[in-house]
Design a protein around this motif. Structure first.
Motif: not given
Length: 299
Positions: A209-210, A280-281, A105-107, A111-112
């Motif tokens: 975010v990974d 991020v951003a 499963e992946r976000l 998703s952060v």
């Protein structure tokens, strides 16, 4: 290489694998701007967290290093070590690695998660009967500015103060091959030796975010060396994904594997992966990730 009970070194394979990687693997949809990223990353700070670094000293031949001798050598190395100032940890911790799911499963892409900075390095060297230390090889670099050079200087300092000569005399050996591992995070259960604390410091934890694989994931090829036995196998690899979305092959390590053959097959497959870096951003940061691989001859 080492068996499942310990880490599997891939120093030789890393050179070949580095040549297999795309020369400019870049993030998809992430366009960092050096002018604005500093403020964006500051805004992404969630809180601060205490990060403790520990040192493990083990023999590379798998034999036991007597506790008193290990403590003496570690004490000498750490007394000669001076951390870089300022100490900057640019790499962040991984998210959880799926170990038993064929379709993990992946976000969602937006998703952060909150991640803390990590430090991890591996250094191989040998102590000769004379007390001299052979060339120190950084088999897994920390990517922390100046840190690896400071560790090498500390190991050489151990030889300079004659502590190293005690080891070969105590073990009655012409040479003793050692491995020094420095890491943060939870204690490493693979090593049943007590670590020594190097430092504890406070660092910012970021929310981003990974890093994750993108595109079609190459299917690992079942290794020929395992076909006679035909057993199922698995391997879990750890590697740093840099801010461009490239796997930094020198940082790759096998966390565990059913056999060295499965580990190498997984490493060759990883070299063909493409990634979106942690970000991020629009500002990317290096992050450690752990990627599982499964092998089976069953349909």
């Amino acid at each position: 290489m080492r068996t499942r009970s310990g880490p599997i070194g891939l120093a030789a394979a890393a050179v070949a694998l580095a040549c297999m990687l795309p020369s400019a693997t870049r993030a998809q949809g992430v366009t960092p701007s050096s002018q604005s990223c500093d403020s964006i990353l500051r805004a992404a700070r969630v809180d601060s967290v205490a990060v403790g670094a520990r040192a493990y000293l083990i023999r590379r031949d798998g034999e036991i290093l007597p506790p008193r001798l290990r403590s003496l050598l570690l004490e000498s190395i750490l007394s000669n070590f001076t951390a870089p100032q300022p100490l900057v940890l640019p790499v962040f911790s991984p998210g959880p690695a799926p170990l038993r799911m064929l379709r993990p499963e992946r976000l969602a892409d937006d998703s952060v998660s909150s991640r803390e900075p990590v430090l991890y390095g591996v250094y191989d060297f040998s102590i000769l009967r004379s007390g001299a230390v052979t060339r120190i090889i950084t088999t897994v670099p920390t990517m922390t500015p100046e840190f690896d050079a400071r560790v090498a200087a500390a190991i050489n300092g151990m030889a300079a103060d004659s502590t190293a000569a005690v080891a070969t005399r105590a073990l009655d050996a012409d040479a003793v091959a050692l491995e020094l591992r420095i890491s943060t995070g939870p204690e490493d259960s693979r090593f049943r030796v007590p670590p020594a604390t190097i430092f504890t410091a406070t660092f910012p934890r970021l929310r981003f975010v990974d890093a994750m694989p993108v595109g079609m994931k190459p299917v690992p090829e079942y290794p020929d060396d395992e076909r006679d036995e035909g057993r199922d196998g698995e391997a879990l690899l750890r590697v740093v994904i840099d801010a461009r979305g490239g796997a930094v092959i020198p940082t790759m390590e096998v966390v565990h594997a059913t056999s060295p053959a499965f580990a190498l097959a997984a490493a060759h497959t990883l070299a063909r992966y493409h990634f979106t870096p942690a970000h991020v951003a629009g500002c990317a940061v290096p992050q450690v990730i752990e990627i599982p691989f499964w092998f089976s001859l069953r349909p």
